[in-house]
Design an enzyme around this catalytic site. Structure first.
Site, PDB file in Angstrom:
ATOM      1  CG  ASP A 124       9.830  36.822  13.739  1.00 52.26           C
ATOM      2  OD1 ASP A 124      10.560  35.859  13.602  1.00 52.26           O
ATOM      3  OD2 ASP A 124       9.615  37.696  12.647  1.00 52.26           O
ATOM      4  CG  HIS A 152      14.961  26.093  10.729  1.00 54.65           C
ATOM      5  ND1 HIS A 152      14.466  26.586  10.357  1.00 54.65           N
ATOM      6  CD2 HIS A 152      15.963  25.339  10.896  1.00 54.65           C
ATOM      7  CE1 HIS A 152      13.953  25.683   9.669  1.00 54.65           C
ATOM      8  NE2 HIS A 152      14.714  24.755   9.928  1.00 54.65           N
ATOM      9  CE1 TYR A 170       8.669  26.384  11.725  1.00 50.55           C
ATOM     10  CE2 TYR A 170       8.175  25.725   9.530  1.00 50.55           C
ATOM     11  CZ  TYR A 170       7.943  27.082  10.649  1.00 50.55           C
ATOM     12  OH  TYR A 170       7.902  28.407  10.829  1.00 50.55           O
ATOM     13  CD  GLU A 182       6.059   6.444  17.079  1.00 49.99           C
ATOM     14  OE1 GLU A 182       7.311   6.518  17.600  1.00 49.99           O
ATOM     15  OE2 GLU A 182       5.370   5.818  17.509  1.00 49.99           O
ATOM     16  CD  GLN A 206       2.778  28.432  17.043  1.00 49.53           C
ATOM     17  OE1 GLN A 206       2.421  29.083  17.874  1.00 49.53           O
ATOM     18  NE2 GLN A 206       3.358  28.571  15.279  1.00 49.53           N
ATOM     19  CG  ASP A 207       2.250  20.757  15.192  1.00 51.93           C
ATOM     20  OD1 ASP A 207       3.380  20.077  15.968  1.00 51.93           O
ATOM     21  OD2 ASP A 207       1.815  19.260  14.537  1.00 51.93           O
ATOM     22  CG  ASN A 208       4.542  27.351  12.703  1.00 51.41           C
ATOM     23  OD1 ASN A 208       3.895  26.996  13.177  1.00 51.41           O
ATOM     24  ND2 ASN A 208       6.094  27.713  13.390  1.00 51.41           N
ATOM     25  NE  ARG A 220      -1.575  -1.621   3.854  1.00 50.57           N
ATOM     26  CZ  ARG A 220      -1.669  -1.100   4.904  1.00 50.57           C
ATOM     27  NH1 ARG A 220      -3.049  -1.110   5.598  1.00 50.57           N
ATOM     28  NH2 ARG A 220      -0.438  -1.460   6.226  1.00 50.57           N
ATOM     29  NE  ARG A 229       8.505  29.006   2.660  1.00 48.58           N
ATOM     30  CZ  ARG A 229       7.138  30.214   2.327  1.00 48.58           C
ATOM     31  NH1 ARG A 229       7.026  30.528   3.216  1.00 48.58           N
ATOM     32  NH2 ARG A 229       6.597  30.183   1.954  1.00 48.58           N
ATOM     33  CG  HIS A 261      13.155  33.335   9.821  1.00 41.98           C
ATOM     34  ND1 HIS A 261      11.981  32.940   9.696  1.00 41.98           N
ATOM     35  CD2 HIS A 261      13.124  34.412   9.398  1.00 41.98           C
ATOM     36  CE1 HIS A 261      11.608  33.032   8.422  1.00 41.98           C
ATOM     37  NE2 HIS A 261      12.716  34.275   8.595  1.00 41.98           N
ATOM     38  CG  ASP A 273      12.696  35.364   5.047  1.00 39.33           C
ATOM     39  OD1 ASP A 273      12.890  36.059   6.175  1.00 39.33           O
ATOM     40  OD2 ASP A 273      12.783  34.842   4.779  1.00 39.33           O
ATOM     41  CE  LYS A 303      12.023  28.280  14.280  1.00 38.23           C
ATOM     42  NZ  LYS A 303      12.285  29.214  13.001  1.00 38.23           N
TER      43      LYS A 303
END
Length: 189
Positions: free
Chosen positions: A137, A113, A126, A22, A40-42, A17, A53, A56, A164, A66
């Site tokens: 920030d 990052h 992430y 995991e 938090q998930d982004n 399949r 990107r 940061h 950026d 992260k």
């Protein structure tokens, strides 16, 4: 003690399949030395190859570790040492993350990052250890010569956000991150 920058090679269970993997298990991460609690998930989508990107980070008290993975396409993912007093300050490591290889990169607090997309239509997901705080920030401009990052860019060059492009140079940065005695190196788990 928290592990430094680490590539995590997730195990895939394949059959006719497809595969199952995991991607996060708190007890297993703790056993590896990753004791960050992710809150938090982004997710980002980049239309074009050569999209950068970063670089940061968030300043304390909302600094973020992260755990990064690429869910579609391919990226080169970078961790840049920003810890004051570190013998590897301003140096970086990178790893290729792709939907195909399933690898993840753990970037601890104290590191900038960034990533560059290697394919069109790339998605990155992430986890972070603190919520986004606009007041905390921060960043370093992607093409600072002091960082010596050889970005693999297509002929048309980098695709960047206005934010950026306007980030400061490393020489203008007063790091709030303290060196923990562990120089930059990348391990695998």
């Amino acid at each position: 003690m928290t592990l430094g920058v680490c590539v995590i090679k997730t195990r895939r269970f394949e059959d006719d399949r497809g595969w199952f993997s995991e991607t996060y298990n708190a007890p297993k991460m703790i056993a590896l030395g990753i004791d960050s609690t992710f809150v938090q998930d982004n997710q980002s989508y980049s239309k074009y190859s050569g999209t950068i990107r970063g670089i940061h980070f968030q300043r304390p008290p909302h600094a973020q570790a992260k755990l990064v993975r690429c869910t579609k396409g391919r990226i080169l993912d970078y961790a840049i040492d920003l810890r004051k007093g570190s013998p590897t300050y301003g140096r970086h490591v990178c790893a290729e993350l792709s939907a195909q290889n399933g690898h993840q990169l753990f970037v601890p607090i104290g590191f900038g990052h960034a990533f560059v997309t290697l394919e069109d239509d790339t998605e990155v997901a992430y986890k972070v250890s603190d919520v986004y705080s606009p007041e905390h920030d921060g960043g370093i401009v992607w093409n600072d010569p002091a960082l010596n990052i050889d970005w693999p860019l297509p002929a048309q060059g980098a695709t960047l956000s206005a934010k950026d492009q306007a980030l400061p140079l490393l020489a203008e940065f007063d790091s709030p991150f303290e060196y923990d005695g562990n120089p930059l190196k990348m391990s695998e788990a």
